[in-house]
Write a protein that holds these residues in place. Structure first.
Motif, PDB file in Angstrom:
ATOM      1  N   VAL A  37       0.801  -1.146  -0.031  1.00  0.00           N
ATOM      2  CA  VAL A  37       0.119   0.059   0.071  1.00  0.00           C
ATOM      3  C   VAL A  37       0.760   1.129   0.077  1.00  0.00           C
ATOM      4  O   VAL A  37       0.470   2.259  -0.694  1.00  0.00           O
ATOM      5  N   GLU A  38       1.803   1.094   0.853  1.00  0.00           N
ATOM      6  CA  GLU A  38       2.997   2.409   0.679  1.00  0.00           C
ATOM      7  C   GLU A  38       3.355   2.570  -0.628  1.00  0.00           C
ATOM      8  O   GLU A  38       3.554   3.676  -1.287  1.00  0.00           O
ATOM      9  N   GLU A  39       3.853   1.421  -1.200  1.00  0.00           N
ATOM     10  CA  GLU A  39       4.421   1.666  -2.797  1.00  0.00           C
ATOM     11  C   GLU A  39       3.344   2.122  -3.546  1.00  0.00           C
ATOM     12  O   GLU A  39       3.701   2.941  -4.594  1.00  0.00           O
ATOM     13  N   ALA A  40       1.990   1.888  -3.549  1.00  0.00           N
ATOM     14  CA  ALA A  40       0.861   2.277  -4.144  1.00  0.00           C
ATOM     15  C   ALA A  40       0.718   3.874  -4.011  1.00  0.00           C
ATOM     16  O   ALA A  40       0.558   4.520  -5.265  1.00  0.00           O
ATOM     17  N   GLU A  71      -3.954  -4.057   9.165  1.00  0.00           N
ATOM     18  CA  GLU A  71      -2.812  -3.485   8.616  1.00  0.00           C
ATOM     19  C   GLU A  71      -3.316  -2.382   7.669  1.00  0.00           C
ATOM     20  O   GLU A  71      -4.098  -2.649   6.694  1.00  0.00           O
ATOM     21  N   ALA A  72      -2.875  -1.198   8.052  1.00  0.00           N
ATOM     22  CA  ALA A  72      -3.107   0.045   7.340  1.00  0.00           C
ATOM     23  C   ALA A  72      -2.077   1.123   6.886  1.00  0.00           C
ATOM     24  O   ALA A  72      -0.954   0.900   7.408  1.00  0.00           O
ATOM     25  N   VAL A  73      -2.313   1.935   6.179  1.00  0.00           N
ATOM     26  CA  VAL A  73      -1.250   2.877   6.075  1.00  0.00           C
ATOM     27  C   VAL A  73      -1.959   4.360   5.940  1.00  0.00           C
ATOM     28  O   VAL A  73      -3.122   4.446   5.516  1.00  0.00           O
ATOM     29  N   GLU A  74      -1.314   5.120   6.755  1.00  0.00           N
ATOM     30  CA  GLU A  74      -1.450   6.686   6.963  1.00  0.00           C
ATOM     31  C   GLU A  74      -0.957   7.425   5.824  1.00  0.00           C
ATOM     32  O   GLU A  74       0.308   7.403   5.440  1.00  0.00           O
ATOM     33  N   VAL A  75      -1.787   8.101   5.267  1.00  0.00           N
ATOM     34  CA  VAL A  75      -1.225   8.949   3.916  1.00  0.00           C
ATOM     35  C   VAL A  75      -1.338  10.343   4.215  1.00  0.00           C
ATOM     36  O   VAL A  75      -2.650  10.766   4.514  1.00  0.00           O
ATOM     37  N   LEU A  76      -0.273  10.963   4.405  1.00  0.00           N
ATOM     38  CA  LEU A  76      -0.404  12.259   4.615  1.00  0.00           C
ATOM     39  C   LEU A  76      -0.008  13.204   2.995  1.00  0.00           C
ATOM     40  O   LEU A  76       0.949  12.905   2.455  1.00  0.00           O
ATOM     41  N   TYR A  77      -0.901  14.012   3.001  1.00  0.00           N
ATOM     42  CA  TYR A  77      -0.932  14.594   1.418  1.00  0.00           C
ATOM     43  C   TYR A  77      -1.240  16.112   1.452  1.00  0.00           C
ATOM     44  O   TYR A  77      -1.870  16.585   2.411  1.00  0.00           O
ATOM     45  N   ASP A  78      -0.839  16.734   0.429  1.00  0.00           N
ATOM     46  CA  ASP A  78      -1.341  18.109   0.315  1.00  0.00           C
ATOM     47  C   ASP A  78      -2.533  18.198  -0.453  1.00  0.00           C
ATOM     48  O   ASP A  78      -2.538  17.924  -1.647  1.00  0.00           O
ATOM     49  N   PRO A  79      -3.684  18.646   0.029  1.00  0.00           N
ATOM     50  CA  PRO A  79      -4.732  18.644  -0.747  1.00  0.00           C
ATOM     51  C   PRO A  79      -4.976  19.739  -1.960  1.00  0.00           C
ATOM     52  O   PRO A  79      -5.845  19.811  -2.609  1.00  0.00           O
ATOM     53  N   GLU A  80      -3.928  20.761  -1.947  1.00  0.00           N
ATOM     54  CA  GLU A  80      -3.823  21.272  -2.824  1.00  0.00           C
ATOM     55  C   GLU A  80      -3.099  20.727  -4.053  1.00  0.00           C
ATOM     56  O   GLU A  80      -3.422  21.512  -5.173  1.00  0.00           O
ATOM     57  N   LYS A  81      -2.691  19.776  -3.903  1.00  0.00           N
ATOM     58  CA  LYS A  81      -1.935  19.179  -5.081  1.00  0.00           C
ATOM     59  C   LYS A  81      -2.728  17.697  -5.355  1.00  0.00           C
ATOM     60  O   LYS A  81      -2.392  17.083  -6.603  1.00  0.00           O
TER      61      LYS A  81
END
Length: 222
Positions: free
Chosen positions: A63-66, A102-112
């Motif tokens: 999931v990280e790789e994706a 098992e999960a992945v936390e995704v930090l993202y810029d909502p402007e992008k």
């Protein structure tokens, strides 16, 4: 016929044992390394400018790789969510008794990158028809799920699932759960960015697990 049948048989048994060990479950080779606190963000990035999304799609290495290549994604963290035990270890979760996945936390810029775009990435990297795990990793600790952190995310996730359920070309039935996010616990440091730190072992695991082939069968060529 081989002149040394015993040697040949022993060699084949050793190879079979190695394959079984490597493919048994995501992270099965984890060490006893202790966990650390939240990892630092890249220089110049302010956490207050970022949004958080949490997805479960089987092995968190995959999931990280994706999600890492997605524009606007600043950081992905492998961990556990949805269980009863506070701050569990990998060994406790993989045993299947804690209720976590098992999960992945995704930090993202909502402007992008928008949450809807992240949902598209999620669906294309999961078998939404499998309620018993994902690919070769079996058990509720590998179940798929979207964990929303606010009402807009809940609405968008629900809408995206409904759209797929109404799409005659999409896989069915879709059993992926949409759940309010509870505490997210970071997995051991060993698991973070595993696909980058251990590419040979990771690629063997991913291929032998049949993940890519199954995703192509469900969603078409990447």
């Amino acid at each position: 016929m081989s002149k040394h049948p015993m040697i040949k048989t022993t060699a084949l048994a050793a190879v079979a044992l190695l394959l079984t060990t490597l493919v048994a479950a995501c992270g099965e080779s984890a060490t006893t390394e202790t966990r650390s606190g939240p990892e630092e963000l890249p220089a110049g990035v302010d956490r207050e400018d970022l949004a958080t999304a949490v997805f479960a799609a089987g092995c968190f290495w995959c999931v990280e790789e994706a999600f890492d290549p997605v524009p606007g994604v600043v950081k992905t963290t492998s961990g556990f969510i949805g269980g009863q035990l506070a701050d569990p270890t990998y060994k406790e979760v993989v045993a299947g008794d804690t209720g976590h996945t098992e999960a992945v936390e995704v930090l993202y810029d909502p402007e992008k990158s928008s949450y809807d775009e992240l949902l598209t990435v999620f669906w294309r990297n999961v078998d939404p028809t499998d309620a018993g795990g994902q690919f070769c990793d079996r058990g509720s600790q590998y179940r798929s799920g979207i964990f929303y952190t606010n009402d807009p995310q809940k609405a968008q996730a629900t809408a995206s699932k409904k759209a797929l359920q109404q799409d005659p070309d999409a896989p069915s039935p879709i059993v992926t759960e949409i759940t309010e996010a509870g505490p997210f616990y970071m997995a051991e440091q060993y698991h973070q960015n595993y696909y980058q730190k251990n590419p040979v072992r990771y690629n063997f695991y991913k291929t032998a697990c049949g993940r890519a082939d199954r995703l192509e069968a469900l969603w078409g060529p990447k």
